[in-house]
Design a protein around this motif. Structure first.
Motif, PDB file in Angstrom:
ATOM      1  N   GLN B  48      -2.693 -38.628   7.602  1.00 13.76           N
ATOM      2  CA  GLN B  48      -3.896 -37.843   7.361  1.00 13.76           C
ATOM      3  C   GLN B  48      -4.221 -37.048   8.619  1.00 13.76           C
ATOM      4  O   GLN B  48      -4.266 -37.610   9.720  1.00 13.76           O
ATOM      5  N   PHE B  49      -4.414 -35.748   8.449  1.00 10.18           N
ATOM      6  CA  PHE B  49      -4.773 -34.858   9.558  1.00 10.18           C
ATOM      7  C   PHE B  49      -6.217 -34.410   9.432  1.00 10.18           C
ATOM      8  O   PHE B  49      -6.721 -34.182   8.335  1.00 10.18           O
ATOM      9  N   GLN B  50      -6.860 -34.281  10.558  1.00 13.11           N
ATOM     10  CA  GLN B  50      -8.153 -33.612  10.639  1.00 13.11           C
ATOM     11  C   GLN B  50      -7.914 -32.410  11.546  1.00 13.11           C
ATOM     12  O   GLN B  50      -7.699 -32.563  12.741  1.00 13.11           O
ATOM     13  N   ASN B  51      -7.944 -31.213  10.939  1.00 11.33           N
ATOM     14  CA  ASN B  51      -7.492 -30.005  11.642  1.00 11.33           C
ATOM     15  C   ASN B  51      -6.053 -30.249  12.111  1.00 11.33           C
ATOM     16  O   ASN B  51      -5.204 -30.543  11.291  1.00 11.33           O
ATOM     17  N   ASN B  52      -5.753 -30.162  13.398  1.00 13.47           N
ATOM     18  CA  ASN B  52      -4.362 -30.368  13.808  1.00 13.47           C
ATOM     19  C   ASN B  52      -4.138 -31.731  14.430  1.00 13.47           C
ATOM     20  O   ASN B  52      -3.067 -31.997  14.993  1.00 13.47           O
ATOM     21  N   GLY B  53      -5.127 -32.614  14.322  1.00 14.63           N
ATOM     22  CA  GLY B  53      -4.991 -33.954  14.884  1.00 14.63           C
ATOM     23  C   GLY B  53      -4.757 -35.005  13.824  1.00 14.63           C
ATOM     24  O   GLY B  53      -5.280 -34.914  12.716  1.00 14.63           O
ATOM     25  N   VAL B  54      -3.977 -36.026  14.184  1.00 12.51           N
ATOM     26  CA  VAL B  54      -3.688 -37.128  13.269  1.00 12.51           C
ATOM     27  C   VAL B  54      -4.815 -38.157  13.345  1.00 12.51           C
ATOM     28  O   VAL B  54      -5.171 -38.611  14.444  1.00 12.51           O
ATOM     29  N   VAL B  55      -5.391 -38.515  12.186  1.00 14.44           N
ATOM     30  CA  VAL B  55      -6.430 -39.541  12.185  1.00 14.44           C
ATOM     31  C   VAL B  55      -5.952 -40.854  11.584  1.00 14.44           C
ATOM     32  O   VAL B  55      -6.574 -41.894  11.788  1.00 14.44           O
ATOM     33  N   ASP B  56      -4.859 -40.818  10.828  1.00 20.24           N
ATOM     34  CA  ASP B  56      -4.310 -42.047  10.259  1.00 20.24           C
ATOM     35  C   ASP B  56      -2.844 -41.839   9.949  1.00 20.24           C
ATOM     36  O   ASP B  56      -2.505 -40.982   9.129  1.00 20.24           O
ATOM     37  N   ASP B  57      -1.987 -42.560  10.614  1.00 19.65           N
ATOM     38  CA  ASP B  57      -0.540 -42.544  10.299  1.00 19.65           C
ATOM     39  C   ASP B  57      -0.016 -43.961  10.273  1.00 19.65           C
ATOM     40  O   ASP B  57       1.152 -44.213  10.566  1.00 19.65           O
ATOM     41  N   SER B  58      -0.896 -44.900   9.942  1.00 16.15           N
ATOM     42  CA  SER B  58      -0.544 -46.315  10.002  1.00 16.15           C
ATOM     43  C   SER B  58       0.554 -46.708   9.020  1.00 16.15           C
ATOM     44  O   SER B  58       1.246 -47.700   9.227  1.00 16.15           O
ATOM     45  N   GLN B  59       0.727 -45.952   7.942  1.00 14.69           N
ATOM     46  CA  GLN B  59       1.747 -46.306   6.959  1.00 14.69           C
ATOM     47  C   GLN B  59       2.933 -45.334   7.001  1.00 14.69           C
ATOM     48  O   GLN B  59       3.762 -45.344   6.086  1.00 14.69           O
ATOM     49  N   LEU B  60       3.018 -44.548   8.022  1.00 15.64           N
ATOM     50  CA  LEU B  60       4.136 -43.624   8.164  1.00 15.64           C
ATOM     51  C   LEU B  60       5.295 -44.328   8.862  1.00 15.64           C
ATOM     52  O   LEU B  60       5.128 -44.835   9.976  1.00 15.64           O
ATOM     53  N   PRO B  61       6.466 -44.381   8.229  1.00 15.33           N
ATOM     54  CA  PRO B  61       7.642 -44.985   8.900  1.00 15.33           C
ATOM     55  C   PRO B  61       8.122 -44.065  10.016  1.00 15.33           C
ATOM     56  O   PRO B  61       8.967 -43.203   9.827  1.00 15.33           O
ATOM     57  N   LYS B  62       7.630 -44.305  11.185  1.00 16.36           N
ATOM     58  CA  LYS B  62       7.793 -43.333  12.267  1.00 16.36           C
ATOM     59  C   LYS B  62       9.222 -43.249  12.814  1.00 16.36           C
ATOM     60  O   LYS B  62       9.551 -42.319  13.552  1.00 16.36           O
ATOM     61  N   ASP B  63      10.051 -44.221  12.424  1.00 16.18           N
ATOM     62  CA  ASP B  63      11.440 -44.142  12.891  1.00 16.18           C
ATOM     63  C   ASP B  63      12.201 -43.043  12.166  1.00 16.18           C
ATOM     64  O   ASP B  63      13.228 -42.557  12.664  1.00 16.18           O
ATOM     65  N   ARG B  64      11.688 -42.632  11.006  1.00 14.72           N
ATOM     66  CA  ARG B  64      12.422 -41.601  10.248  1.00 14.72           C
ATOM     67  C   ARG B  64      11.544 -40.472   9.740  1.00 14.72           C
ATOM     68  O   ARG B  64      12.027 -39.399   9.412  1.00 14.72           O
ATOM     69  N   PHE B  65      10.253 -40.719   9.634  1.00 17.59           N
ATOM     70  CA  PHE B  65       9.326 -39.715   9.115  1.00 17.59           C
ATOM     71  C   PHE B  65       8.531 -39.090  10.265  1.00 17.59           C
ATOM     72  O   PHE B  65       8.118 -39.782  11.191  1.00 17.59           O
ATOM     73  N   SER B  66       8.309 -37.792  10.153  1.00 14.73           N
ATOM     74  CA  SER B  66       7.432 -37.112  11.104  1.00 14.73           C
ATOM     75  C   SER B  66       6.674 -36.022  10.365  1.00 14.73           C
ATOM     76  O   SER B  66       7.128 -35.522   9.338  1.00 14.73           O
ATOM     77  N   ALA B  67       5.520 -35.683  10.883  1.00 13.08           N
ATOM     78  CA  ALA B  67       4.713 -34.631  10.265  1.00 13.08           C
ATOM     79  C   ALA B  67       3.944 -33.901  11.342  1.00 13.08           C
ATOM     80  O   ALA B  67       3.615 -34.469  12.376  1.00 13.08           O
ATOM     81  N   GLU B  68       3.690 -32.641  11.076  1.00 11.19           N
ATOM     82  CA  GLU B  68       2.907 -31.859  12.020  1.00 11.19           C
ATOM     83  C   GLU B  68       2.033 -30.851  11.296  1.00 11.19           C
ATOM     84  O   GLU B  68       2.320 -30.454  10.172  1.00 11.19           O
ATOM     85  N   ARG B  69       0.989 -30.464  11.981  1.00 13.37           N
ATOM     86  CA  ARG B  69       0.063 -29.458  11.458  1.00 13.37           C
ATOM     87  C   ARG B  69      -0.424 -28.675  12.675  1.00 13.37           C
ATOM     88  O   ARG B  69      -1.560 -28.766  13.076  1.00 13.37           O
ATOM     89  N   LEU B  70       0.511 -27.938  13.249  1.00 14.50           N
ATOM     90  CA  LEU B  70       0.319 -27.371  14.580  1.00 14.50           C
ATOM     91  C   LEU B  70      -0.903 -26.468  14.698  1.00 14.50           C
ATOM     92  O   LEU B  70      -1.632 -26.519  15.676  1.00 14.50           O
ATOM     93  N   LYS B  71      -1.157 -25.626  13.732  1.00 14.55           N
ATOM     94  CA  LYS B  71      -2.262 -24.680  13.834  1.00 14.55           C
ATOM     95  C   LYS B  71      -3.452 -25.106  12.992  1.00 14.55           C
ATOM     96  O   LYS B  71      -4.374 -24.331  12.785  1.00 14.55           O
TER      97      LYS B  71
END
Lengths: 111, 118
Positions: B48-71
């Motif tokens: 979950q992003f708020q603007n370009n910041g991550v507020v919740d990525d607790s269930q994201l498998p970070k070893d293989r998944f990534s996400a961004e919302r740069l702008k």
């Protein structure tokens, strides 16, 4: 932790019969509960929320804190009600909404 | 108003390959969500992003998944490398920021991307 349980994967009813889609939740705080619906080939969309106490497309849902339930009801099912229904719970976490969805119930209205 | 846009709608890849999904939220919506919906299950929040910041990525498998919302507008979700169990529909949703108030802001969902990993 919050959890939403929808015990029925499939509910089949005849047109004109009453419908009750069950939803139970576990959460220690004050929850906000919602029902989302997904019609065939359409997007997931909000159906109703408990704080609004409104009837949408003939559906109503009452939050029962004693039984921790939020069942969705309609007195007379219509064919166009056939869809996937998801119960969801949200809580405020650090100023942000944290949403948990149930596994969904497929409602099949038989003509 | 235009709805949430996602692309591609369908993607078939082999395991160990990489894949990326794109989402454009409704204009003005500060909050963006990525969900994974495995067949027979409800949507599960990945990030979950708020603007370009991550507020919740607790269930994201970070070893293989990534996400961004740069702008702070559109977002991409990447899987690298994919596994068979990643086969699912990936949903993007957006909502207005509720500013810490208790009232929930409705989430608007995109059409989803159906990923099949062979």
């Amino acid at each position: 932790a919050q959890r939403v349980t929808q015990p029925e994967k499939l509910l089949s009813v005849f047109k004109g019969a009453p419908v009750e889609l069950k939803c139970n939740y576990s959460y220690s705080g004050s929850p906000e509960l919602f029902w989302y619906v997904q019609y065939s080939r359409q997007r997931l969309q909000l159906l109703l929320r408990h704080i609004s106490r409104e009837s949408i497309k003939g559906f109503t849902a009452d939050l029962n804190k004693g039984e921790t339930s939020f069942h969705l009801k309609k007195p007379f099912a219509q064919e166009e009600d056939s869809a996937m229904y998801y119960c969801a719970l949200t809580r405020n976490s650090g100023g942000y909404q944290k949403v948990t969805f149930g596994t969904g119930t497929k409602l099949q209205v038989i003509p | 108003e235009a709805g949430v846009a996602q692309s591609p709608r369908y993607k078939i890849i082999e395991k160990r390959q990489s894949v990326a999904f794109w989402c454009n939220p409704i204009s003005g919506h500060a909050t963006l969500y990525w969900y994974q919906q495995i067949l027979g299950q409800g949507p599960k929040l990945l990030i979950q992003f708020q603007n370009n910041g991550v507020v919740d990525d607790s269930q994201l498998p970070k070893d293989r998944f990534s996400a961004e919302r740069l702008k702070g507008v559109d977002s991409t979700l990447k899987i690298q490398p994919a596994k068979l169990e990643d086969s699912a529909v990936y949903l993007c949703a957006s909502s207005q920021h509720h500013g810490g108030q208790r009232t929930y802001n409705e989430q608007f969902f995109g059409p989803g991307t159906r990923l099949t990993v062979l």
